[in-house]
Design an enzyme around this catalytic site. Structure first.
Site, mmCIF file in Angstrom:
data_model
loop_
_atom_site.group_PDB
_atom_site.id
_atom_site.type_symbol
_atom_site.label_atom_id
_atom_site.label_comp_id
_atom_site.label_asym_id
_atom_site.label_seq_id
_atom_site.Cartn_x
_atom_site.Cartn_y
_atom_site.Cartn_z
ATOM 1 N N HIS A 35 -2.429 7.027 5.133
ATOM 2 C CA HIS A 35 -2.999 5.929 4.358
ATOM 3 C C HIS A 35 -4.193 5.328 5.097
ATOM 4 O O HIS A 35 -4.094 4.955 6.258
ATOM 5 C CB HIS A 35 -1.921 4.869 4.125
ATOM 6 C CG HIS A 35 -2.456 3.560 3.666
ATOM 7 N ND1 HIS A 35 -3.258 3.440 2.540
ATOM 8 C CD2 HIS A 35 -2.352 2.311 4.160
ATOM 9 C CE1 HIS A 35 -3.586 2.182 2.386
ATOM 10 N NE2 HIS A 35 -3.045 1.476 3.350
ATOM 11 N N ASN B 227 -10.513 0.997 1.715
ATOM 12 C CA ASN B 227 -9.065 0.971 1.608
ATOM 13 C C ASN B 227 -8.700 0.728 0.150
ATOM 14 O O ASN B 227 -8.745 -0.387 -0.339
ATOM 15 C CB ASN B 227 -8.506 -0.151 2.511
ATOM 16 C CG ASN B 227 -6.989 -0.247 2.427
ATOM 17 O OD1 ASN B 227 -6.350 0.421 1.620
ATOM 18 N ND2 ASN B 227 -6.412 -1.073 3.272
ATOM 19 N N HIS C 73 -14.170 5.910 4.875
ATOM 20 C CA HIS C 73 -15.624 5.717 4.929
ATOM 21 C C HIS C 73 -16.236 5.709 3.528
ATOM 22 O O HIS C 73 -17.059 4.855 3.186
ATOM 23 C CB HIS C 73 -16.243 6.842 5.764
ATOM 24 C CG HIS C 73 -17.714 6.678 5.989
ATOM 25 N ND1 HIS C 73 -18.662 7.246 5.169
ATOM 26 C CD2 HIS C 73 -18.389 5.993 6.934
ATOM 27 C CE1 HIS C 73 -19.876 6.929 5.604
ATOM 28 N NE2 HIS C 73 -19.731 6.162 6.676
ATOM 29 N N HIS D 208 -1.549 19.989 6.755
ATOM 30 C CA HIS D 208 -2.475 18.896 6.445
ATOM 31 C C HIS D 208 -1.767 17.553 6.508
ATOM 32 O O HIS D 208 -0.582 17.451 6.202
ATOM 33 C CB HIS D 208 -3.055 19.085 5.032
ATOM 34 C CG HIS D 208 -3.647 20.434 4.827
ATOM 35 N ND1 HIS D 208 -4.840 20.824 5.382
ATOM 36 C CD2 HIS D 208 -3.194 21.502 4.128
ATOM 37 C CE1 HIS D 208 -5.088 22.070 5.034
ATOM 38 N NE2 HIS D 208 -4.112 22.505 4.276
ATOM 39 N N HIS E 207 12.491 1.031 5.414
ATOM 40 C CA HIS E 207 12.186 -0.370 5.153
ATOM 41 C C HIS E 207 12.559 -1.179 6.383
ATOM 42 O O HIS E 207 13.735 -1.258 6.737
ATOM 43 C CB HIS E 207 12.997 -0.852 3.943
ATOM 44 C CG HIS E 207 12.432 -2.070 3.293
ATOM 45 N ND1 HIS E 207 12.141 -3.223 3.984
ATOM 46 C CD2 HIS E 207 12.087 -2.323 2.006
ATOM 47 C CE1 HIS E 207 11.643 -4.117 3.151
ATOM 48 N NE2 HIS E 207 11.597 -3.596 1.947
ATOM 49 N N CYS F 158 0.802 -1.213 0.000
ATOM 50 C CA CYS F 158 0.000 0.000 0.000
ATOM 51 C C CYS F 158 0.839 1.270 0.000
ATOM 52 O O CYS F 158 0.304 2.354 -0.159
ATOM 53 C CB CYS F 158 -0.922 0.018 1.214
ATOM 54 S SG CYS F 158 -2.027 -1.392 1.256
#
Lengths: 499, 469
Positions: A393, A426, A422, A389, A305, A226
């Site tokens: 994710h 995802n 919402h 802002h 990582h 993702c």
């Protein structure tokens, strides 16, 4: 009694003003030093009188022309070399997200009905999936691709390709329309899609559809989870440093069709409930003429990582269950690992973005704890001073809650993430772009605002990117939120009863 | 005035500093190949004549015409009897591969090859800043790049990229990614890994265009260490001079000629269309038109321009005349690494570039010994040249690959020093080139051409095969 503020409240208010004063002082230290110097110089000049100044001017006039010219030449060389050695700025010209049509919607009732009718799921499995859905933070308007609306879902390669064409082409069409960019002017193409990687690649599919140039630099990244959207942005930035006057098209998506899990392992059923279809196409450029209409400038990208740690590597793992069905196994310590990865990422990001006041405080606290062994809690820098802002994710409700706690953010800061989860579910690597669009659609994006995008992904990776807004975004914004922004924000209950 | 003199001095010092910074930035944009290692699978993974036939026999869905077709393909494949296949295919489980089979195939390759590379070059995995892995047919989550980071405990700030689905030309795409990242000027060590996953990609159907990929691809892999640090220049084997990528995907025929899809029965396979050679030629020509100015010396370039003008203006080209003007590529290139896609590919390139048998010997021999190892084939060919001690200082090596999409990528390396490491060819180099080129498969399966539906007795043939060897 009620009107009198408590002593704790007054002291905390006083502390707040002290802190504000300290921040203002440290962050504007240069100004505070320069003012007395300027005042001093002007007093000195006034005292010295006009004669001295005139003699200075006469002296300068007497200098050799050659001397002046060579000095000027040297200044020009130094200036040119300095500007040439700076990294090229990377501008985000515009971006577009896939807008799913209402007929792809999967409200809770549809999800329940389909789950019950799929022969491979028994009642226990159905109840578990619905229980997850109730607590997921997803709404009734999230969408699944056409293949998943069949009972049982038809997970063929042809259906997967069809979904890829649908989401990717509509996002790119919208982007090309918005920017007026001709396909022949695209120099770099990067596509990331984690769980579907056909041959020829999705990047070849895009080259074929839009008839892109034959000397295009195309890359197809796969399996990177993702956070792959930010990995693609990082790669695009590196390529744009190597090639001047270029345009890069970055496409982030996740293809749901081939990844529906039809088994009984609980940990592997979670993605069925959370992942939804989405895609984003982003146009980056380092051309000077694009600066005028670009929306954002990329200032930093930091990649972390944690794969060296075995637990982190295995926490999101694609594997076959005991029946031979492939699915993604999400381990229970996912949150802890995500928090840890975020901490590592912040450690690198902090010095790049935090104002001097916060860095000094952090350093001071660190020295006190490590050198003088004072028992203080580790100081968490206030990232609200560095960013206006936040785009976190939308991996799931728990991820957003965890990050809000770790970074001490207010509800308004994480509103974009919660609402995107919402409304769209995802959508994996493209979720960050849906969230950015939410902030713009709400009219909150002003010139000079800084946005922090944080992505998490299998591996375990935590990547962040920082953008600076170049011009205020005017509402109404034409994007995936056009038809629904007026209904948001909504209050999302902890549990939405379905069963 | 002293102040003015001081200011001038300061300015001069500043300019010297900035100029030196720019110069050092330019120096770190070179791409050096420190070393590379090719994968040699263990002997129990070898595909000899018997195994090849057995694998085909096992597939009961095939009728005589498919059987004939396959055996003809093997006979004409240019492959010898020492190529390698994945374990699940050799063990008879090709139609039902598991996820673990695919991971095991990758692990076996990574454990030996990458370990050897780190040992050979004396570089620690924690020194690696950039990791690029390209494996077309298998892309799990977390990615294989993450798998390597985990295995070798690489640093947290390592930049890992997992490139997938880009076909047989993906190795040069990885090198391109590395090369572009090097241009940022920061001293970087990159690990590039190239392989192909065969376990999960067996085609279990009957479509002839899709069975080809079952027969033609073999196991192989390679790992390369590259850097842009000028301090490592002395250790490096080669330096990258240029890299040209051509993507003809805009043409529908080119895009559709090699496509992974389902057949009518629902089996997924790699469809190789009949217009594949034509697409390859188009891509090849386009790539070379961009490559020519970079490889030819000025004299040859001038001759080329003269001949082109003569051909196009004085004698206009005839119908469908795609032939390039006569150029002697050996004036600019000393060695040719051609992707071992098959004898047809190697022959076509030899004819197109007007090369000799000696020039294409490394490619043909690599095809014979290792089979079509997809994107990693170039490194086996390069290793052959090194083992035969052909690579001398300042020699230029041209690498050409073709891949689905349809892509043709090429690059030129300049050899940094005399090379002589036999590498993966150590045990077999003395047998090459072989004295006879009698195809071992022809000897064993040549009878298939004479069989008809009436005379063909599958069971008898299988029994014969079992008793013979």
């Amino acid at each position: 009694m009620a009107n009198e503020p408590s002593p704790q409240f007054s002291s905390s208010v006083r502390l707040k003003y002290v802190k504000l004063g300290y921040q203002y002082l440290v962050n504007h230290i240069l100004t505070f030093i320069l003012i007395p110097i300027i005042v001093g110089i002007s007093i000195e000049l006034a005292r010295v009188g006009p004669d001295e100044i005139l003699s200075l001017v006469r002296f300068l006039n007497d200098l050799d022309l050659i001397y002046v010219m060579s000095t000027l030449f040297l200044v020009i060389i130094v200036g040119t070399v300095y500007f040439m050695s700076r990294p090229r700025p990377v501008y985000l010209v515009d971006y577009a997200c896939f807008r799913p049509k209402p007929n792809f919607r999967v409200p809770f009732s549809t999800f329940l009905e389909h789950a019950r009718l799929v022969p491979q799921f028994d009642e226990r499995t159905v109840r578990f999936q619905v229980k997850i859905l109730e607590r997921s933070g997803l709404g009734e308007e999230t969408c699944l691709p056409p293949a998943n609306h069949y009972i049982p879902p038809t997970c063929s390669m042809a259906a997967a390709r069809a979904e890829a064409e649908l989401v990717i082409f509509s996002a790119i069409d919208e982007l090309l329309n918005k920017t007026g960019m001709r396909p022949k002017n695209i120099d770099i193409l990067i596509v990331n899609c984690s769980l579907f990687s056909p041959t020829p690649s999705l990047s070849a599919m895009i080259v074929n559809k839009y008839k892109l140039r034959s000397n295009i630099l195309s890359f197809n990244l796969s399996g990177m989870g993702c956070s792959a959207g930010l990995i693609s942005i990082d790669l695009a930035r590196d390529l744009l440093q190597a090639h001047g006057n270029s345009n890069a098209l970055v496409v982030s998506t996740e293809i749901i069709t081939p990844n529906y899990y039809l088994g009984k392992e609980r940990a592997m059923l979670l993605p069925n409930c959370l992942f939804r279809m989405g895609a984003a196409a982003v146009l980056l450029s380092n051309c000077r003429r694009e600066k005028r209409r670009a929306k954002y400038r990329l200032t930093h990208v930091v990649r972390t990582h944690k794969g060296a740690d075995d637990a982190a590597y295995r926490c999101v793992f694609q594997e076959q269950d005991s029946e031979g069905l492939t699915g993604i196994n999400l381990s229970k310590d996912l949150m802890a690992i995500a928090g840890d990865a975020l901490k590592s990422n912040i450690t690198t990001m902090g010095p790049l973005v935090l104002p001097a006041s916060e860095q000094l405080l952090f350093l001071f606290c660190l020295i006190a704890r490590k050198v003088f062994k004072v028992k203080w809690k580790p100081y968490i820098p206030d990232f609200r001073l560095a960013f206006e802002h936040f785009c976190i994710h939308a991996g799931g409700r728990a991820v957003i809650d965890e990050l809000q706690k770790n970074l001490q953010l207010s509800d308004q800061h994480v509103e974009a993430s919660r609402m995107a989860l919402h409304r769209f579910g995802n959508t994996s690597s493209s979720s960050l772009w849906y969230e950015l669009n939410y902030i713009e659609s709400k009219g909150r994006m002003k010139k000079g605002d800084r946005v922090w995008m944080i992505g998490f992904g299998s591996g375990f990776k935590c990547n962040s990117a920082v953008w600076k807004c170049l011009k205020t975004v005017k509402t109404p914004v034409d994007g995936p939120w056009s038809t629904s922004i007026h209904r948001y924000p909504v209050d999302i209950p902890a549990v939405v009863k379905v069963l | 005035m002293e102040i003015l003199a001081t200011l001038t001095m300061l300015l001069i010092l500043c300019s010297i500093y900035f100029l030196w910074k720019l110069y050092s930035l330019q120096r770190t944009t070179n791409c050096y190949l420190i070393d590379y290692v090719c994968f040699k699978p263990p002997p129990d993974r070898m595909v000899n004549r018997k195994t090849a036939g057995e694998i085909i026999e096992r597939n009961r869905t095939l009728g005589l015409s498919e059987y004939k077709f396959l055996l003809k393909v093997i006979i004409n494949s240019g492959m010898g009897v020492e190529t390698y296949a994945p374990r699940n295919i050799l063990e008879g489980r090709e139609a039902s591969p598991t996820f673990d089979d695919a991971l095991q195939e990758m692990d076996e390759f990574i454990d030996t090859t990458v370990n050897d590379l780190f040992k050979k070059t004396n570089i620690s995995p924690r020194d690696v800043d950039l990791l690029v892995i390209n494996i077309s047919g298998f892309s799990p989550a977390p990615s294989l790049a993450s798998r390597i980071v985990q295995r070798y405990k690489m640093r947290e700030d390592v930049k890992a990229y997992n490139v997938s689905g880009m076909g047989c030309s993906a190795s040069l795409i990885s090198i391109d990614l590395v090369r572009n990242t090097f241009k940022s000027g920061k001293k970087t060590i990159a690990l590039a890994i190239s392989s192909e996953s065969l376990s999960p990609n067996w085609y279990a159907g009957k479509d002839k265009s899709m069975i080809l990929s079952n027969i033609l691809f073999r196991t192989g892999g390679s790992a390369m260490l590259l850097t842009n640090d000028p301090a490592m220049r002395a250790r490096a084997k080669m330096r990258l001079k240029c890299l040209i990528r051509t993507h003809t995907g805009a043409n529908d025929n080119a895009y559709n000629c090699a496509m992974q899809k389902e057949d009518d029965a629902g089996f997924v396979g790699m469809h190789l269309g009949k217009n594949l050679p034509k697409a390859a030629v188009h891509a090849f020509v386009e790539n070379f038109q961009r490559l020519i100015p970079k490889i030819l010396p000025y004299r040859e370039l001038a001759l080329y321009v003269y001949r082109t003008i003569k051909q196009k203006v004085v004698k206009p080209p005839g119908k469908g005349n795609m032939a390039m003007t006569k150029i002697d590529f050996r004036t600019g290139i000393d060695h040719f690494c051609i992707h071992t896609g098959g004898p047809a590919v190697i022959d076509a390139v030899r004819r197109g570039l007007r090369l000799s048998e000696y020039d294409t010997e490394p490619s043909s021999m690599a095809l014979h010994r290792w089979g079509n190892t997809s994107s990693t084939s170039l490194w086996y060919v390069l290793s052959y040249m090194e083992a035969k001690k052909r690579l001398k200082k300042r020699d230029r090596v041209l690498m050409i690959t073709f891949g689905t999409g349809f892509k043709c990528n090429s690059c030129i390396w300049e050899v940094n020093k005399d090379l002589g490491d036999a590498g993966v060819w150590e045990e077999s180099i003395n047998n090459y080139p072989p004295q006879t080129l009698v195809n071992p498969y022809l000897e064993m399966y040549g009878w298939v051409a004479d069989e008809t539906e009436e005379t063909f007795n599958r069971e008898a043939r299988v029994e014969e095969l079992r008793t013979l060897y």
